[in-house]
Write an enzyme that holds these catalytic residues in place. Structure first.
Site, mmCIF file in Angstrom:
data_model
loop_
_atom_site.group_PDB
_atom_site.id
_atom_site.type_symbol
_atom_site.label_atom_id
_atom_site.label_comp_id
_atom_site.label_asym_id
_atom_site.label_seq_id
_atom_site.Cartn_x
_atom_site.Cartn_y
_atom_site.Cartn_z
ATOM 1 N N CYS A 2 18.878 35.497 -29.803
ATOM 2 C CA CYS A 2 20.110 35.490 -29.016
ATOM 3 C C CYS A 2 21.064 36.491 -29.668
ATOM 4 C CB CYS A 2 20.747 34.104 -29.043
ATOM 5 S SG CYS A 2 19.657 32.835 -28.449
ATOM 6 N N ARG A 27 19.009 41.267 -26.889
ATOM 7 C CA ARG A 27 18.495 40.136 -27.679
ATOM 8 C C ARG A 27 18.366 38.878 -26.846
ATOM 9 N NH1 ARG A 27 18.564 40.566 -33.064
ATOM 10 N NH2 ARG A 27 18.651 38.325 -33.249
ATOM 11 N N TRP A 74 18.918 33.690 -25.319
ATOM 12 C CA TRP A 74 17.487 33.790 -25.014
ATOM 13 C C TRP A 74 16.984 32.360 -25.136
ATOM 14 C CZ3 TRP A 74 14.191 37.429 -23.308
ATOM 15 C CH2 TRP A 74 12.827 37.177 -23.412
ATOM 16 N N ASN A 100 21.571 30.842 -32.984
ATOM 17 C CA ASN A 100 20.359 31.591 -32.667
ATOM 18 C C ASN A 100 19.264 31.019 -33.561
ATOM 19 O OD1 ASN A 100 18.368 33.439 -32.124
ATOM 20 N ND2 ASN A 100 19.213 35.024 -33.477
ATOM 21 N N GLY A 101 18.200 30.495 -32.974
ATOM 22 C CA GLY A 101 17.108 29.915 -33.778
ATOM 23 C C GLY A 101 16.602 28.645 -33.115
ATOM 24 N N GLU A 477 -7.920 45.273 -26.641
ATOM 25 C CA GLU A 477 -6.464 45.367 -26.827
ATOM 26 C C GLU A 477 -6.116 46.634 -27.584
ATOM 27 O OE1 GLU A 477 -4.062 44.236 -25.491
ATOM 28 O OE2 GLU A 477 -2.414 44.742 -26.839
ATOM 29 N N LYS A 481 -3.624 49.622 -26.131
ATOM 30 C CA LYS A 481 -2.447 50.066 -26.896
ATOM 31 C C LYS A 481 -2.466 51.583 -27.065
ATOM 32 C CE LYS A 481 -0.055 47.445 -26.712
ATOM 33 N NZ LYS A 481 -0.646 46.442 -25.883
ATOM 34 N N GLU A 484 -2.166 53.578 -23.579
ATOM 35 C CA GLU A 484 -0.948 53.444 -22.765
ATOM 36 C C GLU A 484 0.254 54.133 -23.406
ATOM 37 O OE1 GLU A 484 0.908 49.616 -22.030
ATOM 38 O OE2 GLU A 484 0.026 48.796 -23.836
ATOM 39 N N HIS A 500 -26.901 51.304 -24.190
ATOM 40 C CA HIS A 500 -27.376 51.248 -22.793
ATOM 41 C C HIS A 500 -26.664 52.276 -21.928
ATOM 42 C CE1 HIS A 500 -29.750 47.756 -23.777
ATOM 43 N NE2 HIS A 500 -28.698 47.222 -24.366
ATOM 44 N N LYS A 599 7.724 47.530 -17.871
ATOM 45 C CA LYS A 599 7.549 46.394 -18.779
ATOM 46 C C LYS A 599 7.009 45.175 -18.040
ATOM 47 C CE LYS A 599 7.487 44.023 -22.440
ATOM 48 N NZ LYS A 599 6.314 44.243 -23.303
HETATM 49 C C1 AGP Z 1 0.612 45.696 -22.353
HETATM 50 O O1 AGP Z 1 0.926 46.532 -23.461
HETATM 51 C C2 AGP Z 1 1.070 46.277 -21.041
HETATM 52 N N1 AGP Z 1 2.438 46.603 -21.071
HETATM 53 C C3 AGP Z 1 0.637 45.429 -19.840
HETATM 54 O O2 AGP Z 1 -0.758 45.443 -19.817
HETATM 55 C C4 AGP Z 1 1.102 43.958 -19.815
HETATM 56 O O3 AGP Z 1 0.446 43.238 -20.827
HETATM 57 C C5 AGP Z 1 0.715 43.364 -18.453
HETATM 58 O O4 AGP Z 1 1.437 44.052 -17.458
HETATM 59 C C6 AGP Z 1 1.022 41.855 -18.353
HETATM 60 O O5 AGP Z 1 2.388 41.634 -18.483
HETATM 61 P P1 AGP Z 1 2.900 40.108 -18.631
HETATM 62 O O6 AGP Z 1 2.319 39.589 -19.892
HETATM 63 O O7 AGP Z 1 4.387 40.188 -18.648
HETATM 64 O O8 AGP Z 1 2.378 39.345 -17.443
#
Ligand code: AGP
Length: 604
Positions: A2, A27, A74, A100-101, A477, A481, A484, A500, A599
């Site tokens: 927060c 925050r 938050w 906050n916590g 994963e 990372k 992207e 294969h 995001k």
């Molecule tokens: C992850 O680094 C990406 N930004 C993206 O794959 C993200 O994980 C995906 O859009 C899911 O988002 P969410 O967890 O908010 O549902």
């Protein structure tokens, strides 16, 4: 997390609080409020929604006060609404507190206070604080706050005011950030430096166990016994925008480094190693069928780890689907089954659609989300929150490791319901789970090796991540990372599958990152690494510190602390996150806002 701001001096305080909160809105932004002394009492104005909604509510009213406190929330305990917004007051309205916590023992404290006649208005853990201060107040706010903290367990940056001491603000810090801004005839308090950077660059960084006595004429810092602590003045050199990131160059790096705290907060109040207890607040749910997991992107990769853990620990069959595929395969999901949807934002359209499909088919639903009261949290039958705090960078990092933490707790909870886990196995897992935050921290203390390796990979065109079992899920994963944020074409492959077909793409100098943290698969991994080495690939191993086998085979090694193999993903992913970050920086990419991405993807 927060945002917290406090001020005492000569300026009109409300505009200063609102501007300070605006600089901290990243925050937390689901509700906001301020408290100022007025007519011998304390006036509290607070609203659900963004800071702009609070400004509109205040509607330019003039307030004579020159001291006050403000908060942008938050939510952790208690959904976002006016009543749950901070500041909170005691029964008499003489004390206002913001926080906050997480107060871990707020429930027994609330019961104790209600037995004494205190009346609560909100659903929050925070509200116990003003009532405790009311209980212990004998004319000195600092003494009352210290007595309050003797009763409280958890993490906090708390800030308190008393109507009988209008120009005084008392604060305390344990695990949540708190900084003091030093002025002339005025002083400031905040959870982050940007809140008062327009007024002063001279600050105290408050440490755990310290309390602050803030008055216009000066600031005193004491420890829990009330003894003065001599603080060194820290002169802030950051630019204002950089300060929002606590001096980190990007939110992504800040959030990678927040992971130990995020894991700890997600475990807080849920894992009791001494008693061997897991308490998830899911007592009412008893899935007696299969488990389905559905999510997108990084959350889906976490779901793959969850599948493995639930099958291994609870011996329940699990199907994991990419959310945008889930409902189109006509899943054979029915009443008694459990659908787990995972979403950091809680707003991803594909995941929300999967949740609605699961409900339509009559399954019980559980949401794992990082945003309180998000759409998936509201629509699922049960919620298991991750407490990572706001994740700003598009590339998800701390949300992923807290999703793994939550899914591990869920797998253990299901295993207990099934009676599927032998006692000694359970104990060892719980012990190692509790050690994850400090083991994650060990990976973040010296990142030199990863930074150096990143420079050597920055020019790569194609790159492979390989692994078996849990390591294959982490490879996915790591690959996401890297691609992207650095725009290098990366692919994750089951190590046993390379031969294969895809092995045809592995030629001299192609980097292959091999995750090899699973003892039972080590031999096979060594042969898969030899396969790619035989094609002149550049090989990088990600292994536990006690593994010297792989180091003889690969060109570079990234070590992670030894942990239980089932918990390795939360540690193995950290060097991959850092690698992606430093490669992207070396390539001059926009790390926090990569091209074409958002995001939270709220369209299907
Ligand atoms: C992850 O680094 C990406 N930004 C993206 O794959 C993200 O994980 C995906 O859009 C899911 O988002 P969410 O967890 O908010 O549902």
């Amino acid at each position: 997390m927060c945002g917290i701001v406090g001020y005492t001096g000569e300026r009109p305080v409300v505009p200063l609080l609102l501007d300070g909160l605006a600089r901290l809105e990243y925050r937390g932004y689901d509700s906001a409020g301020v408290a100022v002394p007025e007519n011998g009492g304390i006036l509290v104005e607070k609203k659900k929604g963004r800071l702009a909604d609070l400004r509109e509510h205040l509607n330019g009213r003039e307030f004579p006060a020159t001291a006050g406190i403000g908060h942008t929330r938050w939510a952790t305990h208690g959904r976002p609404c006016d009543v749950n917004a901070h500041p909170h007051t005691d029964c008499s309205g003489r004390f206002a507190v913001l926080h906050n916590g997480i107060i871990e023992n707020f429930l027994p404290l609330r019961e104790w206070l209600e037995e004494k006649g205190h009346v609560f208005k909100s659903e929050t853990d925070t509200e116990v604080l003003p009532h405790l201060i009311e209980e212990f107040y004998r004319g000195d706010l600092m003494a009352a706050v210290r007595a309050t903290l003797d009763k409280v367990r958890g993490s906090y940056a708390l800030v308190a005011m008393a109507s009988s001491e209008p120009g005084r603000i008392v604060a305390a810090r344990q695990d949540s950030p708190l900084v003091v801004g030093l002025g002339r005839g005025e002083n400031f308090l905040a959870s982050d430096i940007p809140a008062f950077l327009d007024f002063t660059r001279e600050t105290y960084i408050i440490d755990d166990g310290e309390l602050v006595d803030l008055r216009p004429e000066g600031v005193r810092v004491v420890d829990r016994r009330g003894l003065t602590v001599e603080k060194k003045v820290f002169h802030v050199k950051w630019r204002a925008d950089q300060a929002r990131m606590d001096g980190y160059p990007h939110f992504m790096l800040k959030e990678i480094h927040e992971q130990p705290r995020a894991i700890k907060d997600t475990l807080a109040g849920r894992l009791d190693v001494e008693k061997g207890l897991i308490s998830l607040g899911l007592e009412s749910f008893r899935p007696d069928g299969r488990v389905f997991i559905s999510a997108c992107g990084t959350a889906y990769h976490a779901g793959l780890v969850g599948k493995y853990l639930i099958e291994r620990l609870a011996r329940i069959p699990v199907e994991a689907d990419i959310a945008s595929e889930f409902r189109y395969r006509r899943p054979l999901l029915q009443g008694g089954d459990l659908l787990v949807v995972i979403s950091q934002s809680g707003e991803t359209a594909d995941t929300l659609a999967a949740l609605r499909e699961g409900r339509r088919l009559g399954a019980q639903t559980l949401a794992v989300s990082n945003v309180v009261d998000s759409s998936v949290a509201r629509e699922a039958d049960h919620v298991l929150y991750t407490w990572a705090g706001p994740e700003i960078a598009v590339a998800s990092t701390k949300a992923y490791v807290t999703q793994l933490t939550a899914l591990t707790l869920l797998a253990l909870h299901l295993a207990t319901l099934q009676g599927a886990l032998p006692e000694n196995g359970r104990e060892e897992l719980l012990k190692e789970l509790a050690l994850l935050p400090q083991k994650a921290q060990a990976l973040l203390t010296d990142t030199g090796a990863v930074e150096e390796l990143a420079l050597s990979l920055a020019a790569a065109e194609d790159l492979f991540f390989i692994g078996r079992g849990l390591d294959y899920a982490v490879a996915m994963e790591g690959s996401l990372k890297l691609k992207e944020i650095s725009y290098i074409h990366a692919e994750a492959y089951a190590a046993g599958e390379l031969k294969h077909g895809t092995l045809a793409l592995v030629t001299e100098g192609v980097p292959v990152i091999a995750l090899a943290t699973q003892p039972e698969l080590m031999e096979k991994m060594v042969s898969n690494i030899k396969e790619v080495k035989a094609r002149e690939a550049t090989t990088i191993g990600v292994v536990m510190e006690d593994n010297r086998e792989i180091t003889k085979v690969v060109d570079h090694t990234l070590y992670i602390p030894v942990t239980h193999p089932l918990l390795a993903p939360a540690l193995a992913v950290i060097p991959l996150q850092l690698l992606a970050y430093y490669v992207a920086v070396a390539r001059g990419c926009d790390v926090d806002k990569p091209r074409n991405l958002a995001k939270s993807v709220t369209v299907e």
